[in-house]
Design an enzyme around this catalytic site. Structure first.
Site, short mmCIF file in Angstrom:
data_model
loop_
_atom_site.label_atom_id
_atom_site.label_comp_id
_atom_site.label_asym_id
_atom_site.label_seq_id
_atom_site.Cartn_x
_atom_site.Cartn_y
_atom_site.Cartn_z
N LYS A 84 44.57 14.15 0.54
CA LYS A 84 45.64 14.54 -0.37
C LYS A 84 45.19 15.79 -1.13
O LYS A 84 44.37 15.72 -2.04
CB LYS A 84 45.97 13.44 -1.38
CG LYS A 84 47.13 13.84 -2.31
CD LYS A 84 47.01 13.21 -3.67
CE LYS A 84 48.04 13.78 -4.64
NZ LYS A 84 47.88 15.23 -4.91
N CYS A 126 34.46 21.95 -13.22
CA CYS A 126 33.93 20.75 -13.87
C CYS A 126 32.51 20.96 -14.37
O CYS A 126 32.07 20.29 -15.30
CB CYS A 126 34.01 19.55 -12.94
SG CYS A 126 33.12 19.77 -11.38
N GLU A 158 37.42 18.35 -22.62
CA GLU A 158 37.29 19.33 -21.54
C GLU A 158 38.50 20.25 -21.55
O GLU A 158 39.63 19.81 -21.35
CB GLU A 158 37.17 18.62 -20.20
CG GLU A 158 36.85 19.56 -19.04
CD GLU A 158 36.69 18.81 -17.73
OE1 GLU A 158 35.84 19.22 -16.93
OE2 GLU A 158 37.41 17.83 -17.50
N GLU A 189 34.06 11.99 -8.68
CA GLU A 189 33.41 13.15 -9.30
C GLU A 189 34.43 13.71 -10.28
O GLU A 189 35.47 14.22 -9.90
CB GLU A 189 33.02 14.18 -8.23
CG GLU A 189 32.01 15.21 -8.72
CD GLU A 189 32.66 16.38 -9.42
OE1 GLU A 189 32.60 16.41 -10.68
OE2 GLU A 189 33.23 17.23 -8.74
#
Length: 498
Positions: A191, A302, A392, A267
């Site tokens: 996906k 990230c 974040e 992750e």
């Protein structure tokens, strides 16, 4: 192969034949419902094309074809050297089509063509080649046993795997996942992110051209609720590997628990610190690393350096040098090879980043944001409890926090729910090793910014990761399961089991 001009890249972009269908069972097809969604160039707002908007019925079909591919052995039981040959051919086809893939990636994601040409595509090729070469070099094991027994430990492919990709490194993260998954003998259902489906679809077509059997690699574009959740809940998916936000990643743990208890590897996010101590050498070099870590890929990374924890003794000089380097990160057209900062991936994400900028207490550099572009921004915050130190941002924003010593810096680095990456700058080898071991993060670099390379495992502690690692031989572990064969060699009838 050198870089082209902006006009040459624009000409290539205008001539691209963009994929539009889902790729299932070896070919493109529309969504079963016939629905489509637009994929947009973040830099211009123009619709590039309309892509099949898949849903649960398409996921079911893709999983069915992947299961057929796995169970009949057309890939899973192919000789390891034959699997290697197919992946090497795919890597060669990617190299042959590298410029097309780079331009497609840039216009679909807002990433700079410089990064797509020099980092994303060549590293994706290298990743596939590396895992391909590992296929016939990972051995099974024989465990210690008595003379009357042989104990063999086999690694077997786990089965049908769902791979859920992020939008920040669409092609590279695809390679990180399909490299070890296909090398292990799994069949996969991918996906791609709704914002960036194009290169995953194109790579599936190249894989078929390379000889990957039909049904082994399927790409199902669509939304999270429509495609991601059905993959996570599917009773015939044996494992899911996800890269993306922590909030979304946690959902896949629930999906697994509420379905077939499939294995899940996550992750996820990070709030990564760069610690600069008072004895750090060559502050200009330190500044260059900090700036690269903070602003590379527009901060949509990230592992981005989002917190600069700096000793007060070197803070003024370091900030001056950071400002010098940051001004060289020009904002502009992603197809111009001189551009260092392209467009953020979507209007929604741009608005999110702007929301954080509005809350910045003290902007030291930059802060300008318009039309999907944000310039390199440095802000100072009073402590680690500030919003910009906790959450974040995923944009080109570096938050600076002053500390008085080593222990305070390490404690502040660890004061976060995340634990993906960290950097430590010091000239003292003992402090470097003590600090690196004390920091709760999956990757710690000393006197540099980085993530290691394809040979080193990548993943996080705490809410940055779960269940396994990408990259290195450790990445193969998540796509395999262990089987023990216990063989009795005894001829003694008295030891027979009735």
């Amino acid at each position: 192969m050198g870089l082209l001009t902006r006009d040459e890249y624009a000409s290539i972009a205008a001539g691209l034949d963009l994929p539009t269908g889902a790729f299932i069972d070896g070919g493109y097809r529309p969504a079963i419902s016939g629905a489509v969604f637009p994929t947009v160039n973040p830099a211009t707002g123009a619709v590039l094309t309309e892509v099949a908007a898949c849903a649960a019925a398409d996921v079911n079909l893709a999983v069915e074809k992947a299961r057929e591919s796995f169970d009949d052995g057309r890939w899973s039981r192919l000789h390891p050297s034959a699997r290697k040959d197919v992946l090497i051919r795919l890597a060669k086809l990617m190299t042959r089509n590298a410029r097309e893939l780079a331009v497609m990636e840039s216009i679909d994601s807002g990433k700079t063509i410089f990064d797509c040409e020099t980092v994303d595509v060549p590293e994706a090729v290298h990743c596939l080649k590396w895992h391909a070469e590992a296929i016939d070099k990972i051995y099974d094991q024989v465990a210690p046993a008595s003379d009357d027994h042989i104990a063999i430990i086999l690694r077997e492919p786990i089965g049908v795997v769902g791979l859920v990709l992020p939008w920040n490194f669409p092609l590279l993260m695809l390679a990180w996942k399909i490299g070890p998954a296909l090398a292990a003998g799994c069949s996969v259902v991918v996906k791609p992110a709704t914002e960036t489906p194009l290169t995953a679809l194109r790579l599936a077509e190249l894989a078929a051209e390379a000889g990957l059997p039909r049904g082994t690699l399927n790409v199902v574009p669509g939304g999270g609720a429509e495609v991601g959740e059905p993959i996570g809940r599917h009773m015939d998916v044996d494992m899911v590997s996800f890269t993306g936000s922590t909030v979304t990643g946690k959902k896949f743990l629930s999906y697994a628990a509420e379905s077939n208890a499939k294995e899940v590897v996550l992750e996820m996010g990070g709030k990564n610190p760069a610690i600069v101590l008072e004895d750090a050498e060559n502050l200009d070099r330190v500044a260059a690393h900090v700036v690269n870590g903070a602003f590379w890929n527009m901060g949509e990374n990230c592992s981005a350096t989002s917190r600069l924890i700096v000793h007060r003794a070197v803070k003024p000089e370091l900030l001056e040098r950071i400002a010098h380097h940051a001004r060289q990160w020009t904002v502009g057209d992603p197809l111009d090879p001189a551009t260092r900062l392209g467009a953020l991936v979507s209007k929604d994400h741009f608005n999110k980043v702007c929301g954080y900028l509005d809350k910045a207490p003290s902007v030291l550099l930059g802060g300008k944001a318009e039309n999907g572009f944000v310039e390199a921004t440095v802000v100072e915050i009073p402590d680690n409890d500030a919003l910009l130190a906790r959450e974040e941002i995923f944009g080109p924003v570096l938050s600076v926090i002053e500390v008085a010593g080593f222990d305070e810096a390490i404690a502040m680095a660890n004061d976060t729910p995340y634990g993906l990456c960290a950097s430590l700058f010091t000239a003292n080898a003992k402090r470097a090793l003590r600090g690196a071991r004390a920091i709760r993060a999956g990757t710690v670099t000393v006197n540099s910014f980085g993530e290691g390379d394809i040979s080193t495992p990548f993943g996080g502690y705490k809410q940055s990761g779960f269940g396994g690692r990408d990259n290195g031989l450790h990445a193969h572990d998540q796509y395999t399961q262990l089987k023990t064969l216990w063989i009795d060699l005894s001829d003694d009838a008295d030891e027979a089991v009735d």
